[in-house]
Write a protein that holds these residues in place. Structure first.
Motif, PDB file in Angstrom:
ATOM      1  N   GLY A  92       0.809  -1.211   0.000  1.00  0.00           N
ATOM      2  CA  GLY A  92       0.000   0.000   0.000  1.00  0.00           C
ATOM      3  C   GLY A  92       0.843   1.263   0.000  1.00  0.00           C
ATOM      4  O   GLY A  92       2.064   1.235  -0.070  1.00  0.00           O
ATOM      5  N   CYS A  96      -0.057   7.070   3.423  1.00  0.00           N
ATOM      6  CA  CYS A  96      -1.358   7.004   4.107  1.00  0.00           C
ATOM      7  C   CYS A  96      -1.755   5.583   4.490  1.00  0.00           C
ATOM      8  O   CYS A  96      -2.684   5.401   5.254  1.00  0.00           O
ATOM      9  CB  CYS A  96      -2.446   7.639   3.238  1.00  0.00           C
ATOM     10  SG  CYS A  96      -2.899   6.687   1.771  1.00  0.00           S
ATOM     11  N   GLU A  98      -3.195   3.276   2.671  1.00  0.00           N
ATOM     12  CA  GLU A  98      -4.279   2.685   1.873  1.00  0.00           C
ATOM     13  C   GLU A  98      -3.708   1.680   0.887  1.00  0.00           C
ATOM     14  O   GLU A  98      -2.611   1.861   0.363  1.00  0.00           O
ATOM     15  CB  GLU A  98      -5.041   3.765   1.109  1.00  0.00           C
ATOM     16  CG  GLU A  98      -5.911   4.628   1.973  1.00  0.00           C
ATOM     17  CD  GLU A  98      -7.117   3.891   2.514  1.00  0.00           C
ATOM     18  OE1 GLU A  98      -7.676   3.036   1.815  1.00  0.00           O
ATOM     19  OE2 GLU A  98      -7.492   4.181   3.656  1.00  0.00           O
ATOM     20  N   GLU A  99      -4.470   0.617   0.636  1.00  0.00           N
ATOM     21  CA  GLU A  99      -4.040  -0.410  -0.301  1.00  0.00           C
ATOM     22  C   GLU A  99      -4.821  -0.294  -1.601  1.00  0.00           C
ATOM     23  O   GLU A  99      -5.935   0.216  -1.619  1.00  0.00           O
ATOM     24  CB  GLU A  99      -4.219  -1.788   0.312  1.00  0.00           C
ATOM     25  CG  GLU A  99      -3.318  -2.002   1.507  1.00  0.00           C
ATOM     26  CD  GLU A  99      -3.423  -3.404   2.072  1.00  0.00           C
ATOM     27  OE1 GLU A  99      -4.115  -4.239   1.471  1.00  0.00           O
ATOM     28  OE2 GLU A  99      -2.835  -3.642   3.128  1.00  0.00           O
ATOM     29  N   CYS A 101      -4.437   1.606  -4.169  1.00  0.00           N
ATOM     30  CA  CYS A 101      -4.727   2.965  -4.596  1.00  0.00           C
ATOM     31  C   CYS A 101      -3.547   3.603  -5.328  1.00  0.00           C
ATOM     32  O   CYS A 101      -3.616   4.760  -5.692  1.00  0.00           O
ATOM     33  CB  CYS A 101      -5.110   3.826  -3.395  1.00  0.00           C
ATOM     34  SG  CYS A 101      -3.780   3.951  -2.187  1.00  0.00           S
ATOM     35  N   ALA A 123      -5.557   7.875  -3.069  1.00  0.00           N
ATOM     36  CA  ALA A 123      -6.251   8.103  -1.805  1.00  0.00           C
ATOM     37  C   ALA A 123      -5.817   9.403  -1.134  1.00  0.00           C
ATOM     38  O   ALA A 123      -6.653  10.195  -0.704  1.00  0.00           O
ATOM     39  CB  ALA A 123      -6.034   6.928  -0.861  1.00  0.00           C
TER      40      ALA A 123
END
Length: 134
Positions: A92, A96, A98-99, A101, A123
């Protein structure tokens, strides 16, 4: 060029917004499958001084509802740049967390044996040029 003027609740300041780029994204053919694309908002959410709200990235981002392709309109000439999705096994976004993205431009070989591309997190809006060995 289409300009929208919003003077409601603006006091003496006049707010203008250029909507030409927004209209240009909608319906353009996807470079991968040819279906019409839709605008995709991508905002910078990190390192906003004084708690400022998220700000949109300068590029106009798009996504294809048919094939899942994603990319942006290049500032200046407005050419469509398709981005490739990065392998989610990489853990990720390093900023941040997030995966699934992360996207990057097509890799281009450099003269020193390295490969370069431009990486963006959809993200949090963070981007960075990358240089790595293939």
């Amino acid at each position: 060029m289409t300009t929208v003027r919003n003077t409601e609740n603006a006091g003496n300041a006049e707010n203008t917004e250029n909507t030409e780029a927004v209209e240009a994204v909608e319906g353009l053919p996807c470079p991968d499958c040819g279906h019409g694309v839709r605008e995709r908002p991508v905002h910078r959410t990190r390192n906003r001084w004084g708690g400022a709200p998220p700000a949109p990235r300068p590029e106009r981002w798009w996504t294809c509802p048919a094939c899942g392709g994603v990319g942006h309109l290049r500032p200046g000439d407005g050419a469509m740049v398709a981005m490739r999705r990065l392998d989610p096994a990489g853990g990720g976004c390093p900023f941040c967390g997030e995966e699934e993205c992360e996207v990057a431009t097509a890799p281009r070989p450099d003269t020193d044996g390295f490969v370069r591309d431009w990486w963006v997190c959809l993200a949090c809006g963070t981007s960075a040029p990358r240089r790595y060995r293939p």
